[in-house]
Scaffold this motif. Sequence first.
Motif, PDB file in Angstrom:
ATOM      1  N   SER A 154      18.882  82.974 104.463  1.00  0.00           N
ATOM      2  CA  SER A 154      19.439  83.905 105.443  1.00  0.00           C
ATOM      3  C   SER A 154      20.958  83.788 105.438  1.00  0.00           C
ATOM      4  O   SER A 154      21.500  82.698 105.561  1.00  0.00           O
ATOM      5  N   ARG A 155      21.628  84.925 105.270  1.00  0.00           N
ATOM      6  CA  ARG A 155      23.090  84.961 105.206  1.00  0.00           C
ATOM      7  C   ARG A 155      23.641  85.973 106.198  1.00  0.00           C
ATOM      8  O   ARG A 155      22.980  86.936 106.552  1.00  0.00           O
ATOM      9  N   SER A 156      24.881  85.760 106.603  1.00  0.00           N
ATOM     10  CA  SER A 156      25.578  86.692 107.480  1.00  0.00           C
ATOM     11  C   SER A 156      25.973  87.932 106.680  1.00  0.00           C
ATOM     12  O   SER A 156      26.509  87.807 105.579  1.00  0.00           O
ATOM     13  N   ARG A 157      25.704  89.104 107.229  1.00  0.00           N
ATOM     14  CA  ARG A 157      26.073  90.338 106.520  1.00  0.00           C
ATOM     15  C   ARG A 157      27.587  90.502 106.425  1.00  0.00           C
ATOM     16  O   ARG A 157      28.093  91.084 105.482  1.00  0.00           O
ATOM     17  N   LYS A 158      28.291  89.998 107.426  1.00  0.00           N
ATOM     18  CA  LYS A 158      29.737  90.193 107.466  1.00  0.00           C
ATOM     19  C   LYS A 158      30.486  89.203 106.588  1.00  0.00           C
ATOM     20  O   LYS A 158      31.372  89.590 105.831  1.00  0.00           O
ATOM     21  N   THR A 159      30.138  87.913 106.672  1.00  0.00           N
ATOM     22  CA  THR A 159      30.901  86.892 105.955  1.00  0.00           C
ATOM     23  C   THR A 159      30.206  86.385 104.698  1.00  0.00           C
ATOM     24  O   THR A 159      30.813  85.694 103.902  1.00  0.00           O
ATOM     25  N   ALA A 160      28.915  86.708 104.524  1.00  0.00           N
ATOM     26  CA  ALA A 160      28.095  86.251 103.384  1.00  0.00           C
ATOM     27  C   ALA A 160      27.839  84.753 103.405  1.00  0.00           C
ATOM     28  O   ALA A 160      27.330  84.195 102.449  1.00  0.00           O
ATOM     29  N   LYS A 161      28.156  84.087 104.519  1.00  0.00           N
ATOM     30  CA  LYS A 161      27.920  82.648 104.606  1.00  0.00           C
ATOM     31  C   LYS A 161      26.480  82.372 105.023  1.00  0.00           C
ATOM     32  O   LYS A 161      25.843  83.182 105.692  1.00  0.00           O
ATOM     33  N   SER A 162      25.997  81.204 104.631  1.00  0.00           N
ATOM     34  CA  SER A 162      24.632  80.800 104.965  1.00  0.00           C
ATOM     35  C   SER A 162      24.488  80.596 106.466  1.00  0.00           C
ATOM     36  O   SER A 162      25.372  80.051 107.116  1.00  0.00           O
ATOM     37  N   LYS A 163      23.345  81.027 107.013  1.00  0.00           N
ATOM     38  CA  LYS A 163      23.053  80.811 108.430  1.00  0.00           C
ATOM     39  C   LYS A 163      22.358  79.474 108.652  1.00  0.00           C
ATOM     40  O   LYS A 163      22.071  79.113 109.788  1.00  0.00           O
ATOM     41  N   GLY A 164      22.041  78.776 107.561  1.00  0.00           N
ATOM     42  CA  GLY A 164      21.484  77.435 107.703  1.00  0.00           C
ATOM     43  C   GLY A 164      19.973  77.344 107.659  1.00  0.00           C
ATOM     44  O   GLY A 164      19.420  76.284 107.908  1.00  0.00           O
ATOM     45  N   TYR A 165      19.306  78.454 107.336  1.00  0.00           N
ATOM     46  CA  TYR A 165      17.850  78.383 107.188  1.00  0.00           C
ATOM     47  C   TYR A 165      17.385  79.313 106.066  1.00  0.00           C
ATOM     48  O   TYR A 165      18.076  80.264 105.710  1.00  0.00           O
ATOM     49  N   ALA A 166      16.208  79.005 105.510  1.00  0.00           N
ATOM     50  CA  ALA A 166      15.695  79.769 104.369  1.00  0.00           C
ATOM     51  C   ALA A 166      14.170  79.764 104.374  1.00  0.00           C
ATOM     52  O   ALA A 166      13.537  79.018 105.134  1.00  0.00           O
ATOM     53  N   PHE A 180      23.239  87.973  96.022  1.00  0.00           N
ATOM     54  CA  PHE A 180      24.009  88.364  97.203  1.00  0.00           C
ATOM     55  C   PHE A 180      25.490  88.413  96.858  1.00  0.00           C
ATOM     56  O   PHE A 180      26.029  87.469  96.313  1.00  0.00           O
ATOM     57  N   LYS A 181      26.129  89.543  97.174  1.00  0.00           N
ATOM     58  CA  LYS A 181      27.553  89.701  96.891  1.00  0.00           C
ATOM     59  C   LYS A 181      28.328  89.729  98.199  1.00  0.00           C
ATOM     60  O   LYS A 181      27.953  90.429  99.140  1.00  0.00           O
ATOM     61  N   SER A 182      29.413  88.993  98.214  1.00  0.00           N
ATOM     62  CA  SER A 182      30.267  88.960  99.391  1.00  0.00           C
ATOM     63  C   SER A 182      31.082  90.253  99.482  1.00  0.00           C
ATOM     64  O   SER A 182      31.673  90.687  98.491  1.00  0.00           O
ATOM     65  N   ILE A 183      31.085  90.875 100.650  1.00  0.00           N
ATOM     66  CA  ILE A 183      31.857  92.103 100.854  1.00  0.00           C
ATOM     67  C   ILE A 183      33.239  91.716 101.377  1.00  0.00           C
ATOM     68  O   ILE A 183      33.344  91.028 102.387  1.00  0.00           O
ATOM     69  N   PRO A 184      34.308  92.151 100.696  1.00  0.00           N
ATOM     70  CA  PRO A 184      35.665  91.771 101.139  1.00  0.00           C
ATOM     71  C   PRO A 184      36.110  92.587 102.353  1.00  0.00           C
ATOM     72  O   PRO A 184      36.918  93.501 102.252  1.00  0.00           O
ATOM     73  N   TRP A 185      35.556  92.252 103.540  1.00  0.00           N
ATOM     74  CA  TRP A 185      35.862  93.005 104.757  1.00  0.00           C
ATOM     75  C   TRP A 185      37.353  92.978 105.083  1.00  0.00           C
ATOM     76  O   TRP A 185      37.922  93.978 105.513  1.00  0.00           O
ATOM     77  N   GLN A 186      37.974  91.824 104.861  1.00  0.00           N
ATOM     78  CA  GLN A 186      39.388  91.682 105.221  1.00  0.00           C
ATOM     79  C   GLN A 186      40.256  92.635 104.396  1.00  0.00           C
ATOM     80  O   GLN A 186      41.136  93.315 104.927  1.00  0.00           O
ATOM     81  N   LYS A 187      39.995  92.706 103.086  1.00  0.00           N
ATOM     82  CA  LYS A 187      40.774  93.593 102.211  1.00  0.00           C
ATOM     83  C   LYS A 187      40.554  95.053 102.573  1.00  0.00           C
ATOM     84  O   LYS A 187      41.488  95.854 102.561  1.00  0.00           O
ATOM     85  N   SER A 188      39.299  95.401 102.909  1.00  0.00           N
ATOM     86  CA  SER A 188      39.027  96.796 103.262  1.00  0.00           C
ATOM     87  C   SER A 188      39.698  97.175 104.577  1.00  0.00           C
ATOM     88  O   SER A 188      40.161  98.311 104.746  1.00  0.00           O
ATOM     89  N   GLU A 189      39.783  96.213 105.514  1.00  0.00           N
ATOM     90  CA  GLU A 189      40.474  96.483 106.779  1.00  0.00           C
ATOM     91  C   GLU A 189      41.972  96.665 106.563  1.00  0.00           C
ATOM     92  O   GLU A 189      42.603  97.506 107.199  1.00  0.00           O
TER      93      GLU A 189
END
Length: 199
Positions: A63-75, A124-133
Amino acid sequence: MPTLALDLNKQKEFEDKVKKIKATADELTPGVIYLGHIPHGFYEDQIRQFFSQFGTVNKVRLSRSRKTAKSKGYAFVEFACDEVAKIAAETMNNYMMFGRLLKCSVIPKDRVHPMLWKGSDRKFKSIPWQKSEVKKQNKKKSKEGQETQLRNILKKERRKRRKMKDLGIDYDFPGYAKEIKTKLPKYTTFNDEDSENQE
């Protein structure tokens, strides 16, 4: 990252349990386990590689965060055999890994949601939210866009002034209304270095 393996006592205990499984290939039914308190750096590839020592791993979904692509700590891990899943859950529950105490349990078949494995096969690919903002902020506005922005700013300011008046606060400040009459709004341009410094 060092190769992870079970300690000798756990490995021997696991091998003894596997020998007791008498199911043939035709009788195998998949089993799903929940894996919690996952340490940082233990992701899809590492989970699949580590749990393959128990038996065939069909699917892994971290399970990963949609915004940051970081692991939520469970699978969730699906094994080809439900008996192997039970053994893996028993062996790995309360197992210390990189300073984290893993929590592992078998999920009954009736509790496995049909959408659980959605997107588990793709990388899973990380979305560069910061660059798009930053790109969105730096985009030049049309005349209509500027007028809409000004209307919104003035509307918010009028709402705030009404609230302050209702509260009995005497607020005498020209604000945006006077500023807009005298000159056009300034644009603030950001770059990647500025956005990194703000963090």
